[in-house]
Design an enzyme around this catalytic site. Structure first.
Site, mmCIF file in Angstrom:
data_model
loop_
_atom_site.group_PDB
_atom_site.id
_atom_site.type_symbol
_atom_site.label_atom_id
_atom_site.label_comp_id
_atom_site.label_asym_id
_atom_site.label_seq_id
_atom_site.Cartn_x
_atom_site.Cartn_y
_atom_site.Cartn_z
ATOM 1 N N ALA A 112 0.760 -1.272 -0.425
ATOM 2 C CA ALA A 112 -0.014 -0.059 0.302
ATOM 3 C C ALA A 112 0.552 1.400 0.422
ATOM 4 C CB ALA A 112 -0.578 -0.326 1.396
ATOM 5 N N GLU A 113 1.865 0.910 0.636
ATOM 6 C CA GLU A 113 2.697 2.560 0.927
ATOM 7 C C GLU A 113 3.756 2.790 -0.215
ATOM 8 O OE1 GLU A 113 5.247 5.384 3.626
ATOM 9 O OE2 GLU A 113 4.464 3.279 4.504
ATOM 10 N N THR A 114 4.192 1.371 -0.890
ATOM 11 C CA THR A 114 4.774 1.907 -2.067
ATOM 12 C C THR A 114 3.705 1.936 -3.441
ATOM 13 O OG1 THR A 114 5.936 -0.474 -1.533
ATOM 14 C CG2 THR A 114 5.879 -0.326 -4.343
#
Length: 138
Positions: free
Chosen positions: A63-65
């Protein structure tokens, strides 16, 4: 109409992952649409927790990527984004195969952004919903 301010191909996006956590986890960008960025991540020994299920931290990393890269695509030269908040709600366990992350904007301000990233299993079932906040720097 494309919302992205930077003109990068999927190959160029994937090249940014070399020698990073993104590459170690096997994350690959698969789609750059008008208002969406997608990637896949394998569910295997690299992303399992001790009980053979997809590790929540691996879901958060996907998700953060996605949210961080989407945020970067919304910047101009001399700017970057940094994550300020990540929230993840896990809905369904996944033990094998791949998960697909779909990232879409919730808010695109001059100084901050909010992204919704939804993870799906290979059957198209929602397994995790995330929200990432980013700050625009520069």
């Amino acid at each position: 109409m494309m919302i992205w301010k930077r003109d990068l191909t999927l190959d160029e996006l994937n090249a940014t992952s070399q020698n990073t956590l993104v590459a170690h986890l096997g994350i690959v960008y698969t789609r750059l649409g008008d208002e969406v960025l997608e990637a896949e991540m394998p569910v295997d020994i690299r992303t399992h927790q001790p009980f053979g299920l997809l590790h929540g931290g691996a879901s958060a990393a996907l998700a953060e990527t996605l949210g961080s890269m989407a945020g970067y695509l919304m910047t101009r030269d001399g700017q970057c984004v940094v994550g300020t908040e990540l929230n993840a709600t896990h809905h369904r366990a996944v033990s094998q195969g791949k998960v697909r992350g779909v990232c879409q904007p919730l808010h695109l301000g001059r100084q901050n952004q909010s992204w919704e990233i939804t993870l799906f299993d290979e059957q198209g079932r929602r397994c995790c919903t995330c929200r990432l906040g980013t700050a625009v720097m520069g």
